[in-house]
Enzyme design. Structure first.
Site, PDB file in Angstrom:
ATOM      1  N   GLY A  14       0.842  -1.188   0.000  1.00 21.26           N
ATOM      2  CA  GLY A  14       0.000   0.000   0.000  1.00 21.26           C
ATOM      3  C   GLY A  14       0.876   1.237   0.000  1.00 21.26           C
ATOM      4  O   GLY A  14       2.104   1.155  -0.039  1.00 21.26           O
ATOM      5  N   HIS A  20       5.649   2.178  -7.831  1.00 19.35           N
ATOM      6  CA  HIS A  20       4.723   1.046  -7.817  1.00 19.35           C
ATOM      7  C   HIS A  20       3.894   1.007  -9.105  1.00 19.35           C
ATOM      8  O   HIS A  20       3.718  -0.044  -9.720  1.00 19.35           O
ATOM      9  CB  HIS A  20       3.754   1.146  -6.634  1.00 19.35           C
TER      10      HIS A  20
END
Length: 107
Positions: A14, A20
C-alpha cells in the site's frame, strides 16, 4: 470466469507511488494475453514496532482508485483479520502462528 488469459500478480503493501504504478504500466504491455491482479495488504507482522505500522502512509481508497485508473483487473485487499484471524494488535502477534496466514475463499 470466461477470461482465459494468464495472470500477472503484483502484490503491494500500500501507499502506492509512481514507482509502484510503473510496475502496473509495464504489466499492461501484456494485457492482450494476461490479466493484471494486484493485492493491497499492509501486513502488521512485517513491522517490529506496531507504531511504525500505525503511522505507515497508506490510504486503501486512494490506492484502489490508482489501480482502477490503470485498469487493473482484480484487486485483492484483505484486512488483517482476514489474513490473521488470531491477530492481537496489543502484542502485534498472530496467536495461532502454527498456521500462519489464513484466507478462506468461497464461491
Amino acid at each position: 470466469c470466461d477470461d482465459k488469459r494468464e495472470i500477472i500478480f503484483i502484490p503491494f503493501l500500500g501507499g502506492l507511488h509512481d514507482g509502484h504504478l510503473s510496475l502496473i504500466k509495464e504489466a499492461k504491455k501484456y494485457e492482450s494475453t494476461h490479466q493484471i491482479w494486484c493485492s493491497l495488504f499492509l501486513n502488521p507482522l512485517q513491522f517490529n514496532d506496531i507504531n511504525d505500522y500505525l503511522k505507515y502512509p497508506y490510504s486503501m481508497n486512494d490506492d484502489i482508485e490508482k489501480l482502477e485508473a490503470l485498469g487493473v483487473d482484480v484487486i485483492f485487499a484483505p484486512n488483517v483479520n482476514d489474513m490473521y484471524p488470531f491477530y492481537d494488535i496489543n502484542t502485534n502477534k498472530n496467536n495461532n502462528s502454527l498456521f500462519g496466514a489464513f484466507v478462506d475463499f468461497e464461491n
